[in-house]
Design an enzyme around this catalytic site. Sequence first.
Site, PDB file in Angstrom:
ATOM      1  CB  CYS A  71       7.956   6.179   0.825  1.00  0.00           C
ATOM      2  SG  CYS A  71       8.485   4.602   0.101  1.00  0.00           S
ATOM      3  CG  HIS A 170       3.032   1.332   9.720  1.00  0.00           C
ATOM      4  ND1 HIS A 170       3.456   0.597   8.635  1.00  0.00           N
ATOM      5  CD2 HIS A 170       3.423   2.608   9.475  1.00  0.00           C
ATOM      6  CE1 HIS A 170       4.095   1.380   7.794  1.00  0.00           C
ATOM      7  NE2 HIS A 170       4.071   2.611   8.270  1.00  0.00           N
ATOM      8  CB  CYS A 229       7.249  -1.650   4.532  1.00  0.00           C
ATOM      9  SG  CYS A 229       6.250  -0.193   4.905  1.00  0.00           S
ATOM     10  N   GLY A 232       7.329   0.856   7.825  1.00  0.00           N
ATOM     11  CA  GLY A 232       6.826  -0.320   8.541  1.00  0.00           C
ATOM     12  C   GLY A 232       7.865  -0.881   9.489  1.00  0.00           C
TER      13      GLY A 232
HETATM   14  N1  LIG Z   1       2.116   2.095   1.338  1.00  0.00           N
HETATM   15  C1  LIG Z   1       2.533   3.173   2.233  1.00  0.00           C
HETATM   16  C2  LIG Z   1       3.556   4.100   1.542  1.00  0.00           C
HETATM   17  C3  LIG Z   1       4.879   3.382   1.218  1.00  0.00           C
HETATM   18  C4  LIG Z   1       5.600   2.976   2.467  1.00  0.00           C
HETATM   19  C5  LIG Z   1       6.748   1.996   2.289  1.00  0.00           C
HETATM   20  N2  LIG Z   1       7.023   1.519   0.981  1.00  0.00           N
HETATM   21  C6  LIG Z   1       8.003   2.469   3.004  1.00  0.00           C
HETATM   22  O1  LIG Z   1       9.118   2.116   2.578  1.00  0.00           O
HETATM   23  O2  LIG Z   1       7.859   3.180   4.031  1.00  0.00           O
HETATM   24  C7  LIG Z   1       1.283   3.992   2.654  1.00  0.00           C
HETATM   25  O3  LIG Z   1       0.378   4.125   1.845  1.00  0.00           O
HETATM   26  O4  LIG Z   1       1.258   4.483   3.786  1.00  0.00           O
END
Ligand SMILES: N[C@H](CCC[C@H](N)C(=O)O)C(=O)O
Length: 286
Positions: A71, A170, A229, A232
Amino acid sequence: MKFTKMHGCGNDYVYVDCTKEVIPNISETAIRVSDRHFGIGSDGLILIKASDVADFEMDMYNADGSRGKMCGNGIRCVAKYVYDHGLTDKTTITVNTLSGIKTLKLTVEDGKVSKVRVDMGEPELIPAQVPVKASVLGLADDRREAIVAEPLEIKGRSYDITCVSMGNPHCITFIGEDVRDFPLEEVGPVFEKHELFPERVNTEFINVIDKDHLRMRVWERGSGETLACGTGACAVAVASYLNGFTGRSVDIELLGGHLEVVYDEKTNHVFMTGPATEVFSGEIDL
Ligand SMILES: N[C@H](CCC[C@H](N)C(=O)O)C(=O)O
C-alpha cells in the site's frame, strides 16, 4: 483498541501500533472499523509491527477484510507515524511488507514528517506474475512480454489495457473523456472481478494531460473507489511510459491530491513522493 486515523492524498486508513496493541480477528476488525457509518470509517486497516528484517513491518487490510500485499499511501503514513510518535529518530527507514522490504526517505518540518519518498522497487510486467490470465485476451498464458494496450471489452465498450504489478495487481486504461465524469461505480467492479484477474485487480482510469501530467481515478480491489492509490500511481507511471504517453517522471493528479512518480532508468525502480497526514487518534471497543 487504540488507533490513529491517517491518510495519504485522501486514501485513509485506521492505523494500529501493534508494538503496543494486539488485534483479534484482524480481517473482521478491518471490515468493522472501515464502515463509514457503523465503524470509524476508512479504506481499510493498517497494522504497524516490529520486524527482525527491517525497521518496521506494515500489514495492510482492505475495507472488505482482504489482505493487501502493498500500500503506497499507507506506507508513507507508517513512516510518519513511527517518526512523529517517537518509535524511531531515523529519517531513512525500511519497512517490510508482503511485497518485500521498502526504503523510505522522510522530510521533517517543525519536528514532524511532511513528505515521504518511497523506493517502491521494480514493476512486474510478466503477465503470469501480475497475475493476469493472458489466454482470456487470446494470448499465450506463458507469455513473458508485458500486456500493453491490449483490447478488453467491458459492458459493450472496448478498453486498451496495460497490466503492471507493484507487488499488487493493476490494470491501467487511458480514456478520452474526463475521468471525473466517468461512471466508475458501474465499470470498476466489472474490471475488479473479471476472469482475466485470478486475484482480482485494482483498476486505474487515466487522462493524459501532457507528457508530464496525468489525471487518475481508481477503483481499488477490496475497497472500491478511493481518493488516491499509491501503488496504482506507480503502476500508471510505468504504463504511461510503456505506452509512450509520458516520460519517466510524472505528476499524477488524483481526487485527493498529487503524487510525484519517477520510473528510474538506471535502477528500473519506481520512486513515489507524496504527503502523509495524521487526522486524529481514538479508542474503540471491538
Ligand atoms: N487495494 C489494494 C491495496 C491498497 C493499495 C492502495 N491503497 C495504495 O495506496 O497503494 C490491493 O488490494 O492490492
